[in-house]
Design an enzyme around this catalytic site. Structure first.
Site, short mmCIF file in Angstrom:
data_model
loop_
_atom_site.label_atom_id
_atom_site.label_comp_id
_atom_site.label_asym_id
_atom_site.label_seq_id
_atom_site.Cartn_x
_atom_site.Cartn_y
_atom_site.Cartn_z
N GLY A 1 0.81 -1.22 0.00
CA GLY A 1 0.00 0.00 0.00
C GLY A 1 0.84 1.26 0.00
N SER A 2 0.35 2.28 0.67
CA SER A 2 0.92 3.63 0.54
C SER A 2 2.30 3.79 1.14
CB SER A 2 -0.04 4.65 1.18
OG SER A 2 -1.23 4.75 0.43
N VAL A 3 2.79 2.83 1.92
CA VAL A 3 4.18 2.97 2.36
C VAL A 3 5.12 2.98 1.17
CG1 VAL A 3 3.74 1.88 4.60
CG2 VAL A 3 4.53 0.48 2.69
N PHE A 4 4.67 2.41 0.03
CA PHE A 4 5.49 2.41 -1.19
C PHE A 4 5.66 3.81 -1.76
CE2 PHE A 4 7.14 -0.84 -4.19
CZ PHE A 4 7.39 -1.85 -3.25
N LYS A 5 4.78 4.73 -1.35
CA LYS A 5 4.94 6.11 -1.82
C LYS A 5 6.26 6.71 -1.33
CE LYS A 5 -0.04 6.78 -2.09
NZ LYS A 5 -1.28 7.24 -1.43
#
Length: 570
Positions: free
Chosen positions: A292-296
């Site tokens: 999820g958004s931790v990949f941002k």
């Protein structure tokens, strides 16, 4: 007188002649009897010798079987210690029950007695083994002292015990996935136990150098105190938010040492059967997930490090993006242009995708590979899963990957890559063994610049102060991090009511020492009306871990004017 002399002479002759005849017969008979006795004794000895040879040949197989069994159980293992010398695994002596069927006098009596003492044994199996012609058979391994005494008191001929090494784990489930487990023959099955066998122990055992010999203990990088904290807080979070599983990792960003790692549901290595249950798999290194958004975090770092995007740039997030028939939207959209810091703290999918497009699809693939996110992570643990990559790395795939969908990696890979973002830009392969900073520096690989790393530390800290990570804040420790809430995939489609939440953090952000990652699988709202997002469950779990473990790790809180001291619980 002459007549008398002649008579005497005659009598003398008569007496003498028979005596000579008798003597001659007796000597021959004696010799015959002696020769007969010698032959008889020789025959008896020959018969005995033949019988002994026959018995020796008939007993050769059971003798070898007994020796083989004795050799297989006598192999010792080294103690495992945490970084502070606490015992994680050690050998203890235990009795194992065997039988020599050819010495069993009454099979029925033996079976009845053994089943009374050991009711878990299968009577038919025991009877078949005792009635066989084998020289040696196992009946039960690893008896407890009470059972051994009761069997001994039965006084059964042909029943005996062998003393063997049994592995004992004082901490039980606390660090099961790191330490691993062994089989009934004391051979490593999982975790560090298996790694030790594969690295050197099995070779020593094969040449007999581990039989009843003391081995030097093996020290791990894990801190048992911190490991307890991580597992304890993870158990509380899984229970509090009704999650089905959880992962917690504490990683030293300067050395790459894994200080703590927990995966729930876990198992007690003292009960080796639990290690084989699928639900108890090691999700930290052996499972791959969309993060999820931790990949941002990685997308922003890539864009800034490329030089094509600066921290002062803005991206239009006022409208959704259409690509290959799909629509990309924001969860809580601001419907306006966003700066790079705003894209990060508001977790904008639109802004992140546009940031990736400004950098380039090829650059994304290369950068994620540089961080080790597109290949199998190598650690000492045998349980290392390979990431799942898109079949075609096209524009749509690149856009979804930029915000953590369409690519699945292990939580450990995520933590390792994050450490490189905050430690000054050096990627360090993780290790479960102690490693100094000098050793780490000699093997590290620069993946981003110092300037990019400073910008990422600023963004992580900003997200805790003003964004979705506010509930992870621990006064005095300058926590920074990024939330991730990823919908799970079922039957090829995303399901909006099942999520995997994560919070990727580091502290203290002015000079990071440790990365802390928490992942909760399918957490539910704590109560009605509260969302089940990562900021509401994974983030506060990280805060609790840092609050309890930071002092143990030697990181003391620092307060500026106006900050209040905090109570530290253990």
């Amino acid at each position: 007188m002459a007549h008398v002399s002649e008579a005497s002479s005659f009598l003398q002759v008569r007496k003498t002649k028979p005596r000579a005849t008798v003597g001659s017969i007796s000597s021959g008979a004696v010799k015959s009897r002696v020769y007969f006795a010698i032959a008889a004794f020789a025959f008896v000895y020959l018969a005995i010798g033949v019988r002994l040879v026959h018995l020796a040949q008939s007993e050769e197989a059971p003798s070898n079987a007994w020796i083989s069994a004795q050799d297989s159980i006598s192999a010792a293992r080294p103690d495992l210690l945490d970084r502070n010398g606490e015992i994680l695994a050690t050998d203890i002596k235990t009795a194992s029950l065997f039988a020599e069927p050819r010495r069993i006098l009454d099979v029925d009596e033996a079976v009845d007695g053994l089943i009374r003492v050991l009711p878990d044994l299968n009577p038919e199996v025991v009877r078949r083994r005792l009635a066989s012609r084998a020289g040696f058979v196992w009946l039960k391994r690893e008896l407890n002292p009470a059972q051994a005494d009761q069997v001994h008191n039965l006084g059964l001929p042909g029943i005996g015990f062998l003393s063997e090494n049994q592995r004992f784990y004082p901490g039980g489930s606390t660090a099961g996935h790191i330490i691993g487990s062994v089989n009934v023959d004391n051979q490593g099955l999982t975790g560090i136990e298996k790694h030790i066998d594969q690295s050197w122990l099995a070779d020593l055992q094969s040449v007999g150098f581990t039989s009843d010999r003391g081995l030097e203990p093996v020290t791990l990088a894990m801190d048992l105190r911190v490991q307890h904290v991580v597992r304890d807080e993870l158990v509380k979070a899984v229970d509090r938010f009704h999650a089905i599983a959880g992962v917690g990792i504490v990683l030293d960003v300067k050395t790459g040492e894994v200080v703590a790692m927990s995966s729930l549901p876990d198992y007690d290595p003292n009960d080796r059967s639990q290690a084989l249950e699928q639900k108890r798999m090691n999700r930290a290194t052996g499972g791959v997930f969309e993060m999820g958004s931790v990949f941002k975090s990685f997308t922003v770092a890539m864009a800034l490090d490329s030089g094509k995007v600066s921290i002062n740039d803005t991206f239009d997030a006022s409208k959704p993006i259409r690509a290959a028939g799909r629509t990309i939207t924001d969860f809580h959209g601001k419907h306006r242009a966003l700066t790079v810091p705003e894209v990060f703290i508001y977790s904008s999918n639109i802004g992140t995708a546009k940031m990736m497009l400004a950098t380039g699809i090829d650059k994304q693939q290369e950068f994620l590979g540089r961080l080790g996110l597109t290949s199998r992570l190598q650690t000492e643990l045998p349980e290392n899963a390979a990431p799942l990559l898109p079949p075609k790395w096209n524009e749509l795939a690149a856009m979804t990957i930029s915000f953590g969908h369409g690519i699945s990696v292990t939580p450990m890979q995520t933590a390792v890559a994050a450490a490189a973002l905050v430690n000054g830009g050096t990627l360090l392969h993780p290790t479960f063994y102690p490693r100094t900073e000098d050793e780490a520096n000699s093997m590290g690989t620069r993946v981003i610049s110092e300037e990019t790393s400073r910008s990422m530390r600023y963004l992580f800290r900003l997200n805790v102060l003003s964004g979705s990570g506010r509930r992870s804040e621990v006064p005095g420790y300058f926590v920074g991090g990024k939330t991730g809430t990823a919908e799970k995939v079922e039957n090829g489609r995303y399901v909006n009511n099942k999520r995997r939440n994560s919070f990727l953090s580091a502290f203290p952000m002015d000079d990071p020492r440790y990365v802390v990652l928490v992942v909760l699988d399918e957490p539910k709202p704590e109560r009605e009306g509260i969302p089940a997002t990562a900021g509401m469950n994974a983030a506060p779990t990280v805060g609790a871990i840092i609050r309890r473990s930071a002092p143990m790790l030697g990181v003391m809180p620092r307060f500026a004017n106006g900050d209040e001291p905090i109570e530290i619980s253990y």
